[in-house]
Design a protein around this motif. Structure first.
Motif, mmCIF file in Angstrom:
data_model
loop_
_atom_site.group_PDB
_atom_site.id
_atom_site.type_symbol
_atom_site.label_atom_id
_atom_site.label_comp_id
_atom_site.label_asym_id
_atom_site.label_seq_id
_atom_site.Cartn_x
_atom_site.Cartn_y
_atom_site.Cartn_z
ATOM 1 N N GLN A 1 -32.502 -1.103 27.796
ATOM 2 C CA GLN A 1 -34.011 -0.597 28.086
ATOM 3 C C GLN A 1 -33.246 0.289 29.138
ATOM 4 O O GLN A 1 -33.192 0.430 30.401
ATOM 5 C CB GLN A 1 -35.672 -1.186 28.164
ATOM 6 C CG GLN A 1 -35.671 -1.996 27.010
ATOM 7 C CD GLN A 1 -36.548 -3.822 27.566
ATOM 8 O OE1 GLN A 1 -36.762 -3.145 28.537
ATOM 9 N NE2 GLN A 1 -36.938 -4.164 26.770
ATOM 10 N N PRO A 2 -34.340 2.032 28.874
ATOM 11 C CA PRO A 2 -34.214 2.549 30.177
ATOM 12 C C PRO A 2 -34.926 2.339 31.153
ATOM 13 O O PRO A 2 -36.136 1.386 31.203
ATOM 14 C CB PRO A 2 -34.250 4.342 28.804
ATOM 15 C CG PRO A 2 -35.430 3.858 28.291
ATOM 16 C CD PRO A 2 -35.169 1.773 27.762
ATOM 17 N N SER B 1 -20.432 -3.425 32.827
ATOM 18 C CA SER B 1 -20.963 -3.590 33.607
ATOM 19 C C SER B 1 -21.782 -1.580 33.543
ATOM 20 O O SER B 1 -22.267 -0.905 32.579
ATOM 21 C CB SER B 1 -20.477 -3.171 34.881
ATOM 22 O OG SER B 1 -19.683 -1.497 34.581
ATOM 23 N N SER B 2 -23.128 -1.525 34.722
ATOM 24 C CA SER B 2 -23.847 -0.370 34.571
ATOM 25 C C SER B 2 -23.968 0.240 33.158
ATOM 26 O O SER B 2 -23.561 1.363 32.447
ATOM 27 C CB SER B 2 -22.702 0.620 35.520
ATOM 28 O OG SER B 2 -22.878 0.595 36.436
ATOM 29 N N SER B 3 -24.668 -0.658 32.378
ATOM 30 C CA SER B 3 -25.374 -0.294 30.979
ATOM 31 C C SER B 3 -26.080 0.618 30.928
ATOM 32 O O SER B 3 -27.232 1.336 31.650
ATOM 33 C CB SER B 3 -25.624 -2.116 30.404
ATOM 34 O OG SER B 3 -27.211 -2.365 30.905
ATOM 35 N N ASP C 1 -25.166 1.406 24.508
ATOM 36 C CA ASP C 1 -24.593 0.290 24.205
ATOM 37 C C ASP C 1 -25.715 -0.897 23.854
ATOM 38 O O ASP C 1 -24.496 -1.728 23.463
ATOM 39 C CB ASP C 1 -24.483 -0.616 26.436
ATOM 40 C CG ASP C 1 -23.694 0.406 27.025
ATOM 41 O OD1 ASP C 1 -23.803 0.095 28.933
ATOM 42 O OD2 ASP C 1 -22.612 0.887 26.768
ATOM 43 N N SER C 2 -26.547 -0.275 23.365
ATOM 44 C CA SER C 2 -27.446 -1.232 22.437
ATOM 45 C C SER C 2 -26.700 -1.623 21.349
ATOM 46 O O SER C 2 -25.890 -0.336 20.684
ATOM 47 C CB SER C 2 -28.527 -0.246 22.103
ATOM 48 O OG SER C 2 -29.504 -0.724 24.166
ATOM 49 N N GLY C 3 -27.216 -2.648 20.205
ATOM 50 C CA GLY C 3 -26.534 -2.566 19.394
ATOM 51 C C GLY C 3 -25.973 -4.524 18.888
ATOM 52 O O GLY C 3 -26.938 -5.606 19.806
ATOM 53 N N LEU D 1 -31.175 -5.940 28.981
ATOM 54 C CA LEU D 1 -31.220 -5.537 30.120
ATOM 55 C C LEU D 1 -31.990 -4.299 29.971
ATOM 56 O O LEU D 1 -32.319 -3.429 29.700
ATOM 57 C CB LEU D 1 -29.516 -4.896 30.452
ATOM 58 C CG LEU D 1 -28.887 -6.205 29.389
ATOM 59 C CD1 LEU D 1 -27.157 -6.053 30.143
ATOM 60 C CD2 LEU D 1 -29.070 -7.183 30.529
ATOM 61 N N GLN D 2 -31.170 -4.089 31.774
ATOM 62 C CA GLN D 2 -32.734 -2.709 32.568
ATOM 63 C C GLN D 2 -31.278 -1.679 32.062
ATOM 64 O O GLN D 2 -30.286 -2.374 32.764
ATOM 65 C CB GLN D 2 -33.490 -2.594 33.429
ATOM 66 C CG GLN D 2 -33.854 -3.620 33.525
ATOM 67 C CD GLN D 2 -35.907 -2.278 32.303
ATOM 68 O OE1 GLN D 2 -35.548 -1.112 32.443
ATOM 69 N NE2 GLN D 2 -35.912 -3.179 31.408
#
Lengths: 113, 112
Positions: free
Chosen positions: B111-112, B75-77, B81-83, B13-14
């Protein structure tokens, strides 16, 4: 309040040796369960102890054993270590025997060479 | 024994995007938990949700026990939140123990 604690954090052993892993549950929790997580997989249930008695056992060989002490802390013992025993060993505690939320410790990473 | 399947297996995800993770299970359950496993291996409790809907900040979860599935919404990742996200269930019925059966997990990369 302190969460579930485990020791040691990391451990390196040689094939054929024996290892003891330790776990202290959250204060007031009487159930401790042990899980093994190998790389790339989800945790697999090994044992549950409740009120110092074994209440459940997963599909692991007799080389794996555990016990729970009067203060509800627990030890997991593994004899005759194999390379395949290399894994993250997780301890979880909960209030009661079943249907309660489980809380996990940080794990012990065991490497067998 | 009870089977637990999670989808998707991987998700990229972005930052700022929303996502839904799914957990299907093959039998009745007494307990269902969602966990986030961080890069150091710590399993962090997200929800204890054998049925119903719960929300905690940007995360929410819904379990429909009669249809044997649960959903985790992010929401609004954020990059934090990665993992790996695990769903775990405890079999229903008499004589059950605290044995949690884990799904295969969803590996999320934000990803940023």
């Amino acid at each position: 309040d302190a969460g579930v604690t485990q020791s040691p954090t990391h451990l390196i052993k040689t094939r054929g040796q024996h290892v003891t892993l330790r776990c202290s549950p959250i204060s007031g929790h009487k159930s401790v369960s042990w899980y093994q997580q190998v790389l790339g997989q989800g945790p697999q249930f090994i044992f549950q102890y409740y009120e110092k008695e074994e209440r459940g056992r997963g599909n692991f060989p007799d080389r794996f054993s555990a016990r729970q002490f009067p203060n509800y802390s627990s030890e997991l013992n593994v004899n005759a270590l194999l390379l395949g025993d290399s894994a993250l060993y997780l301890c979880a505690s909960s209030l009661g025997r079943e249907s309660y939320e489980q809380y996990f410790g940080p794990g012990t990473r065991l490497t067998v060479t | 024994g009870i089977q637990v399947e999670q989808s998707p297996p991987d998700l990229i995800l972005q930052e700022g995007a929303n996502s839904t993770l799914r957990c299907n299970f093959s039998d009745s359950v007494n307990n269902l938990q969602w966990f986030h496993q961080n890069p150091w291996g710590q399993l962090i409790n997200l929800f204890y949700i054998p049925s119903g809907t719960k929300q905690n900040g940007r995360l929410s979860a819904t379990t429909v026990a009669t249809e044997r599935y649960s959903l985790l919404y992010i929401s609004s990742s954020q990059t934090t939140d990665s993992g790996v996200y695990f769903c775990a269930v405890e079999r229903g019925g008499g004589g059950a123990t605290n044995k949690l059966i884990f799904g295969t997990g969803t590996l999320l990369a934000v990803q940023p």
